[in-house]
Design a protein around this motif. Structure first.
Motif, PDB file in Angstrom:
ATOM      1  N   GLY A  97      45.096  21.983  35.029  1.00 39.02           N
ATOM      2  CA  GLY A  97      45.139  20.773  35.841  1.00 39.02           C
ATOM      3  C   GLY A  97      44.478  20.918  37.199  1.00 39.02           C
ATOM      4  O   GLY A  97      44.301  19.935  37.904  1.00 39.02           O
ATOM      5  N   VAL A  98      44.116  22.144  37.599  1.00 40.60           N
ATOM      6  CA  VAL A  98      43.507  22.364  38.904  1.00 40.60           C
ATOM      7  C   VAL A  98      42.080  22.892  38.759  1.00 40.60           C
ATOM      8  O   VAL A  98      41.174  22.447  39.432  1.00 40.60           O
ATOM      9  N   GLY A  99      41.861  23.864  37.870  1.00 46.17           N
ATOM     10  CA  GLY A  99      40.522  24.405  37.671  1.00 46.17           C
ATOM     11  C   GLY A  99      40.530  25.907  37.507  1.00 46.17           C
ATOM     12  O   GLY A  99      41.575  26.525  37.304  1.00 46.17           O
ATOM     13  N   SER A 100      39.351  26.483  37.615  1.00 43.21           N
ATOM     14  CA  SER A 100      39.210  27.926  37.470  1.00 43.21           C
ATOM     15  C   SER A 100      38.343  28.459  38.605  1.00 43.21           C
ATOM     16  O   SER A 100      37.607  27.714  39.251  1.00 43.21           O
ATOM     17  N   ALA A 101      38.449  29.767  38.831  1.00 43.65           N
ATOM     18  CA  ALA A 101      37.662  30.421  39.870  1.00 43.65           C
ATOM     19  C   ALA A 101      37.417  31.860  39.432  1.00 43.65           C
ATOM     20  O   ALA A 101      38.188  32.434  38.665  1.00 43.65           O
ATOM     21  N   ALA A 102      36.330  32.426  39.921  1.00 47.25           N
ATOM     22  CA  ALA A 102      35.997  33.818  39.620  1.00 47.25           C
ATOM     23  C   ALA A 102      35.581  34.509  40.904  1.00 47.25           C
ATOM     24  O   ALA A 102      34.929  33.906  41.761  1.00 47.25           O
ATOM     25  N   GLU A 103      35.982  35.767  41.054  1.00 45.69           N
ATOM     26  CA  GLU A 103      35.640  36.559  42.233  1.00 45.69           C
ATOM     27  C   GLU A 103      35.365  37.999  41.836  1.00 45.69           C
ATOM     28  O   GLU A 103      36.051  38.551  40.974  1.00 45.69           O
ATOM     29  N   TRP A 104      34.364  38.604  42.474  1.00 47.03           N
ATOM     30  CA  TRP A 104      34.088  40.031  42.292  1.00 47.03           C
ATOM     31  C   TRP A 104      34.992  40.817  43.222  1.00 47.03           C
ATOM     32  O   TRP A 104      35.088  40.515  44.407  1.00 47.03           O
ATOM     33  N   HIS A 105      35.646  41.828  42.673  1.00 41.26           N
ATOM     34  CA  HIS A 105      36.512  42.717  43.444  1.00 41.26           C
ATOM     35  C   HIS A 105      35.846  44.085  43.574  1.00 41.26           C
ATOM     36  O   HIS A 105      35.319  44.625  42.605  1.00 41.26           O
ATOM     37  N   PHE A 106      35.893  44.654  44.762  1.00 36.83           N
ATOM     38  CA  PHE A 106      35.439  46.012  45.018  1.00 36.83           C
ATOM     39  C   PHE A 106      36.680  46.888  45.136  1.00 36.83           C
ATOM     40  O   PHE A 106      37.717  46.431  45.610  1.00 36.83           O
ATOM     41  N   GLY A 107      36.600  48.129  44.705  1.00 35.41           N
ATOM     42  CA  GLY A 107      37.757  49.003  44.801  1.00 35.41           C
ATOM     43  C   GLY A 107      37.396  50.458  44.587  1.00 35.41           C
ATOM     44  O   GLY A 107      36.238  50.855  44.724  1.00 35.41           O
ATOM     45  N   TRP A 108      38.392  51.228  44.243  1.00 34.46           N
ATOM     46  CA  TRP A 108      38.210  52.660  44.008  1.00 34.46           C
ATOM     47  C   TRP A 108      38.836  53.061  42.676  1.00 34.46           C
ATOM     48  O   TRP A 108      39.633  52.317  42.114  1.00 34.46           O
TER      49      TRP A 108
END
Length: 162
Positions: A97-108
Motif C-alpha cells: 500500500g505504500v511502495g518499495s525502495a532499494a538501497e546499497w549498503h556498505f559494510g565489513w
C-alpha cells in the motif's frame, strides 16, 4: 541473519534467511610458512525477512560482493585460513500500500575456513563468513525507514586453480 529497522515511532528487529550462489576469484602467494592473498567474490542472495508487524514490510537482500584479504597456515594439502574485508550489498524493501525502495549498503566482513587441495588444480572449501552492513535510509511517500543488517553464511565452494 538479522535486520534492524526504525520507522518514525517504531523500531523492529527481524530474522532474514535464505541461500546464496555466486563465484570468486583471487590470488594467493606463499610467504614463509603462511599463505596470504586477496579475494573478490560476488553472489546473489535469496534472502527474505518480515518485520514491523510480521508481514507489513518485506526485506530482501539480492546481490552481495566482498573484497577481502586472507592469511592461512598450510598443513600438507589443507589450508586453515582467516579472512576479512569490505562488503557491498543491495537491500530491497516492500511496504504493501505504500511502495518499495532499494538501497546499497556498505559494510565489513570477517570469516574463517578450510581449503582442501585435490591435486594441482582443484580445491574444495568450507567457510563461515559474517557480513555487517551499515544503516541506510529507505524513503517512501509516507515516511522513511532506517535499516541495517547483518548475516552469517556457511559457504561451500569448488575452486579451480589456473
Amino acid at each position: 541473519g538479522t535486520a534492524d529497522g526504525y520507522a518514525g515511532c517504531c523500531k523492529d528487529g527481524f530474522t532474514i534467511d535464505g541461500f546464496q550462489a555466486g563465484g570468486l576469484a583471487g590470488y594467493n602467494f606463499a610467504l614463509r610458512n603462511t599463505i596470504t592473498g586477496l579475494e573478490a567474490d560476488a553472489g546473489f542472495f535469496e534472502v527474505d525477512g518480515l518485520g514491523f508487524g510480521h508481514g507489513v514490510d518485506d526485506f530482501d537482500v539480492t546481490p552481495v560482493a566482498r573484497l577481502r584479504g586472507r592469511v592461512g597456515m598450510p598443513v600438507d594439502d589443507i589450508l586453515l585460513f582467516l579472512a576479512a574485508g569490505v562488503s557491498l550489498g543491495l537491500g530491497n524493501t516492500r511496504v504493501p500500500g505504500v511502495g518499495s525502495a532499494a538501497e546499497w549498503h556498505f559494510g565489513w566482513n570477517a570469516g574463517a575456513g578450510v581449503d582442501v587441495a585435490f591435486g594441482d588444480h582443484v580445491v574444495m572449501r568450507a567457510e563461515y563468513v559474517y557480513d555487517s552492513m551499515f544503516e541506510k535510509t529507505y524513503r517512501y511517500s509516507e515516511g522513511d525507514m532506517d535499516l541495517d543488517w547483518a548475516a552469517g553464511s556457511l559457504r561451500l565452494a569448488a575452486i579451480f586453480k589456473f
